[in-house]
Design an enzyme around this catalytic site. Structure first.
Site, PDB file in Angstrom:
ATOM      1  N   LEU A 148       2.388   4.818   1.099  1.00  0.00           N
ATOM      2  CA  LEU A 148       1.883   5.669   1.773  1.00  0.00           C
ATOM      3  C   LEU A 148       2.415   7.259   1.525  1.00  0.00           C
ATOM      4  O   LEU A 148       3.165   6.889   0.706  1.00  0.00           O
ATOM      5  CB  LEU A 148       2.823   5.060   3.371  1.00  0.00           C
ATOM      6  CG  LEU A 148       2.243   4.152   3.612  1.00  0.00           C
ATOM      7  CD1 LEU A 148       3.330   3.722   4.779  1.00  0.00           C
ATOM      8  CD2 LEU A 148       0.880   3.445   4.757  1.00  0.00           C
ATOM      9  N   HIS A 193       1.304  -1.536   0.027  1.00  0.00           N
ATOM     10  CA  HIS A 193      -0.220   0.404  -0.327  1.00  0.00           C
ATOM     11  C   HIS A 193       0.931   1.508  -0.173  1.00  0.00           C
ATOM     12  O   HIS A 193       1.753   0.982   1.082  1.00  0.00           O
ATOM     13  CB  HIS A 193      -0.979   0.079   1.216  1.00  0.00           C
ATOM     14  CG  HIS A 193      -1.578   1.390   1.708  1.00  0.00           C
ATOM     15  ND1 HIS A 193      -2.928   1.710   0.794  1.00  0.00           N
ATOM     16  CD2 HIS A 193      -1.031   2.687   2.161  1.00  0.00           C
ATOM     17  CE1 HIS A 193      -3.538   2.886   1.230  1.00  0.00           C
ATOM     18  NE2 HIS A 193      -2.026   3.440   1.914  1.00  0.00           N
ATOM     19  N   HIS A 195      12.606  -2.904  -1.973  1.00  0.00           N
ATOM     20  CA  HIS A 195      12.280  -3.455  -2.640  1.00  0.00           C
ATOM     21  C   HIS A 195      12.801  -4.528  -3.598  1.00  0.00           C
ATOM     22  O   HIS A 195      14.396  -4.098  -3.480  1.00  0.00           O
ATOM     23  CB  HIS A 195      11.827  -2.085  -3.627  1.00  0.00           C
ATOM     24  CG  HIS A 195      11.460  -2.400  -4.810  1.00  0.00           C
ATOM     25  ND1 HIS A 195       9.952  -2.689  -4.896  1.00  0.00           N
ATOM     26  CD2 HIS A 195      12.259  -2.319  -6.515  1.00  0.00           C
ATOM     27  CE1 HIS A 195       9.843  -2.941  -6.536  1.00  0.00           C
ATOM     28  NE2 HIS A 195      11.073  -2.254  -7.041  1.00  0.00           N
TER      29      HIS A 195
END
Ligand code: GAR
Length: 200
Positions: free
Chosen positions: A98, A96, A114
């Site tokens: 931010l 999600h 990542h």
């Protein structure tokens, strides 16, 4: 005193597990004080409970259903995380994006994992996209990184990274397994560096 870490997860939580293991062995001088998931079924919540860590399931859906904004969700999430008084917030498979409504509450204290090198394959399915790019001869290797979170997706000042080779005989699963092993090293190293940087 041990540094307090809050970890945000959305999935299996194998990187959370790497952090929990490192805190147990002392490789990371910290304690995970809260694990948050935006997905109820996230196995990361099970891992947290098994480790005796407090958990919070905090979904976006009720906000959407009530016509409330992502920023409202992010601000409320930040308040719940802040209540755990973290020195560091780790996004470990947190799917999600931010907004500043969250990031602004923890300036310089939110780091994100990542599964690609800086500037490559931002967003979801980065491992699959890197594998496909290798098949097309577009890249020769990939890697993973941990960076300070900024409002842009999977971007920001890099704390730690590791090149992950892709071999011609690799299946996607082979490559993904090598990537995850690298991630588990990088996330622990980056958390340690971020905390050391804060504590001088
Ligand atoms: C990891 O591969 C992480 O890099 C990725 O989600 C996976 C979570 O695994 N994150 C992203 O793609 C962020 N853009 P885990 O739940 O087993 O730790």
């Amino acid at each position: 005193m041990l540094a307090r870490i809050v970890v945000l997860v959305s999935g299996s939580g194998s990187n959370l597990q790497a952090i929990l293991d490192a805190t147990r062995t002392g490789a990371l001088a910290a304690e995970v004080v809260l694990v948050v998931s935006n997905r109820r079924g996230a196995y990361g919540l099970v891992r947290a409970e098994a480790a005796g860590v407090a958990t919070l399931y905090f979904p976006l859906k009720p906000y959407r259903a009530a016509g409330r904004s992502r920023e409202a969700y992010d601000a409320d999430l930040a308040a719940r995380v802040a209540a755990a008084r973290p020195e560091l917030v780790v996004l470990a498979g947190w799917m999600h994006v931010l907004s500043p409504a969250f990031l602004g509450v923890f300036p310089g204290r939110v780091i994100n994992l990542h599964p690609a090198l800086p500037g490559q394959f931002a967003g979801t399915q980065a491992i699959e996209r890197a594998y496909a790019a290798f098949q097309l001869g577009e890249i020769e290797y990939s890697g993973c990184m941990v960076h300070y979170a900024v409002p842009e997706v999977d971007a920001g000042p890099v704390l730690a990274q590791e090149v992950v080779p892709i071999l011609p005989e690799d299946s996607l699963d082979d490559f993904a397994a090598r990537m995850h092993a690298a991630e588990h090293r990088v996330i622990v190293a980056a958390a340690g560096r971020a905390l050391a940087g804060m504590r001088g």
